[in-house]
Scaffold this active site. Structure first.
Site, PDB file in Angstrom:
ATOM      1  CD  GLU A   1     -10.272 -22.058 -39.133  1.00  0.00           C
ATOM      2  OE1 GLU A   1     -10.622 -23.043 -39.787  1.00  0.00           O
ATOM      3  OE2 GLU A   1     -11.464 -21.521 -38.540  1.00  0.00           O
TER       4      GLU A   1
ATOM      5  CG  HIS B   1     -10.136 -16.743 -39.940  1.00  0.00           C
ATOM      6  ND1 HIS B   1     -10.641 -18.098 -39.808  1.00  0.00           N
ATOM      7  CD2 HIS B   1     -11.123 -16.211 -38.856  1.00  0.00           C
ATOM      8  CE1 HIS B   1     -11.701 -18.178 -38.848  1.00  0.00           C
ATOM      9  NE2 HIS B   1     -11.737 -16.993 -38.306  1.00  0.00           N
TER      10      HIS B   1
ATOM     11  CB  SER C   1     -16.819 -25.949 -37.373  1.00  0.00           C
ATOM     12  OG  SER C   1     -16.142 -24.702 -37.349  1.00  0.00           O
TER      13      SER C   1
ATOM     14  CD  GLU D   1     -12.864 -20.971 -42.120  1.00  0.00           C
ATOM     15  OE1 GLU D   1     -13.501 -22.178 -42.202  1.00  0.00           O
ATOM     16  OE2 GLU D   1     -13.122 -20.426 -41.104  1.00  0.00           O
TER      17      GLU D   1
ATOM     18  CE  LYS E   1     -15.488 -24.105 -40.442  1.00  0.00           C
ATOM     19  NZ  LYS E   1     -16.019 -22.942 -41.179  1.00  0.00           N
TER      20      LYS E   1
ATOM     21  CG  ASP F   1     -20.456 -20.459 -38.684  1.00  0.00           C
ATOM     22  OD1 ASP F   1     -20.968 -20.869 -37.508  1.00  0.00           O
ATOM     23  OD2 ASP F   1     -19.273 -20.191 -38.839  1.00  0.00           O
TER      24      ASP F   1
ATOM     25  NE  ARG G   1     -16.233 -20.464 -33.444  1.00  0.00           N
ATOM     26  CZ  ARG G   1     -17.052 -19.664 -33.029  1.00  0.00           C
ATOM     27  NH1 ARG G   1     -17.901 -19.970 -32.041  1.00  0.00           N
ATOM     28  NH2 ARG G   1     -17.378 -18.482 -33.630  1.00  0.00           N
TER      29      ARG G   1
ATOM     30  CE  LYS H   1     -17.745 -22.592 -36.189  1.00  0.00           C
ATOM     31  NZ  LYS H   1     -17.861 -20.792 -36.497  1.00  0.00           N
TER      32      LYS H   1
HETATM   33  P1  PGA Z   1     -14.528 -18.331 -36.111  1.00  0.00           P
HETATM   34  O1  PGA Z   1     -14.686 -18.779 -37.473  1.00  0.00           O
HETATM   35  O2  PGA Z   1     -14.383 -19.380 -35.344  1.00  0.00           O
HETATM   36  O3  PGA Z   1     -13.326 -17.124 -36.058  1.00  0.00           O
HETATM   37  O4  PGA Z   1     -15.872 -17.694 -35.699  1.00  0.00           O
HETATM   38  C1  PGA Z   1     -14.873 -20.180 -37.779  1.00  0.00           C
HETATM   39  C2  PGA Z   1     -16.032 -20.264 -38.954  1.00  0.00           C
HETATM   40  O5  PGA Z   1     -16.704 -19.127 -39.271  1.00  0.00           O
HETATM   41  O6  PGA Z   1     -16.388 -21.338 -39.264  1.00  0.00           O
HETATM   42 ZN    ZN Z   2     -18.027 -19.795 -40.564  1.00  0.00          ZN
END
Ligand code: PGA
Ligand code: ZN
Length: 404
Positions: A199, A150, A354, A159, A378, A302, A356, A327
């Site tokens: 993000e 990222h 979450s 993150e 998040k 995740d 993305r 997600k």
């Molecule tokens: P991604 O990352 O949406 O780029 O996969 C977000 C996360 O890993 O929480």
């Molecule tokens: Zn993640």
């Protein structure tokens, strides 16, 4: 009894996400109005996530395969609509129609049904979830600094998030914004070039992981908030795992050494959760870490769990997690997303809804977080438009719930 909406038509088109990549926007038309939904995309996607198809194909699949099937049908329940989508797709991983095409329709249908029932979306979601109480706001986990895929890859963790510990969502958002701005000033003073990462968080060539944590806490201290904040980490470890070792701060660590590294961080910093601490198939290392420091930190899956019931069950059998990242586009329908949340809750796990890496201004996940009673959300940094859309929606929900 409220009247069920009838689907008149479903259209789709290509739009751009926050990274400038093409994604899909669906427009579902009913006798109650038109309902839009757009779909985000992961940057560091898990291997077991539902599969997206090319956007042109996704648009075509919505208009030529899904729309004719659903046209003139009544929208009786989310389960029924999602079942139809799953059956039309026929695959295990949504690879025929595409998770992007399917999710766009699933979200738009959810919005349409809530409006026809004259209730807020979060309340409708809580009804689908069989009345998980929808009166609690999640705690926001604000992304402050991104590394890995990222941001600057010299920092391998993806993150570094801050969870303010105030009483209301509004106060937490204010604290998050203040600290984020201060961190920006500090970084600009110390480093030549500071960039925005996926993000909306900040990134620059910091040398070490502990240095990033120190800088974030310095920002919290300078704004008078140091005692009111906790730290959440998404390591996204699959991204820095290669040939059975993990590249961290320029060194190659074994899984045992990485475990010790986490234990040190938790001893020195106010870290309350670690997401994807190890490679996405290493259920065992997750479990060893949970065994050793699970009383102090939440271990979130995740890429490990991909909002998928089968993977969540595997993680539970292995005692790998105490939290689930939720997600919708990892699994592809709202029904399955809610089922994943309920399953994780039944095991006593906490839920973090979450965003993305590649986002749109769709704010569905804000209502989802309240509807499933998630402890956390998040949605990136409290800064860019697509991230703020979710936080702003939560402000609105908080006002509504408190009757302000
Ligand atoms: P991604 O990352 O949406 O780029 O996969 C977000 C996360 O890993 O929480
Ligand atoms: Zn993640």
């Amino acid at each position: 009894m409220a009247e069920d909406p009838k689907i008149k038509n479903i259209k789709a088109k290509e739009i751009s996400d926050s990274r400038g990549n093409p994604t899909i926007e669906v427009n579902l038309q009913t006798n109650f109005g038109n309902f839009k939904a757009s779909v985000p995309a992961g940057v560091s996607t898990g291997k077991c996530e539902a599969v997206n198809v090319d956007i042109k194909k996704a648009v075509e699949n919505v208009e030529k395969i899904i729309a004719p099937e659903l046209k003139d049908k009544e929208l009786r329940s989310q389960k029924e609509i999602d079942k139809t989508l799953i059956e039309l797709d026929t695959t295990q991983n949504k690879s025929r129609l595409g998770a992007n095409a399917i999710l766009g329709v699933s979200i738009a249908a959810c919005r349409a049904a809530a409006v026809s029932k004259k209730i807020p979306l979060y309340q409708y979601i809580s009804q689908i979830a069989e009345d998980i109480p929808s009166q609690v706001l999640p705690k926001p986990s604000f992304n402050m600094f991104e590394g890995g895929k990222h941001g600057e890859e010299s920092i391998s963790f993806q993150e570094f998030m801050l969870i303010p510990q105030k009483d209301t969502f509004k106060e937490n958002l204010e604290a998050g914004k203040k600290i984020y701005k201060k961190l920006g000033d500090i970084l600009k003073n110390k480093f030549k070039e500071v960039k925005l990462s996926s993000e909306g968080a900040l990134t620059t060539s910091v040398g070490k992981i502990t240095e990033v944590l120190d800088l974030i806490l310095e920002a919290a201290e300078k704004t008078g908030e140091k005692d009111n904040v906790k730290i959440a980490i998404d390591a996204a470890a699959s991204e820095f795992f290669q040939d059975s070792s993990y590249k961290v701060d320029g060194r190659y660590l074994s899984k045992k050494e990485l475990k010790e590294f986490y234990k040190d961080l938790v001893a020195k910093y106010p870290v309350v959760s670690i997401e994807d601490p190890f490679y996405e198939e290493d259920f065992e290392s997750f479990s060893e870490l949970k065994e050793e420091i699970g009383d102090k930190v939440l271990i979130f899956g995740d890429d490990l769990t991909v909002s998928n019931a089968r993977r969540i069950n595997l993680a539970e059998e292995n005692n790998s997690c105490s939290g689930l990242l939720l997600k919708p586009n990892q699994i592809g329908t709202i029904t399955e997303t809610i089922e994943a949340a309920k399953l994780a809750k039944s095991y006593g796990w906490k839920i973090m809804v979450s965003n993305r890496g590649g986002e749109t201004e769709d704010d569905f996940i804000a209502d989802l977080a309240v509807g499933v009673g998630a402890e956390f959300i998040k949605s990136g940094a409290p800064f860019t438009k697509e991230r703020m859309a979710k936080y702003n929606r939560l402000l609105e929900i908080e006002k509504e719930i408190k009757n302000e």
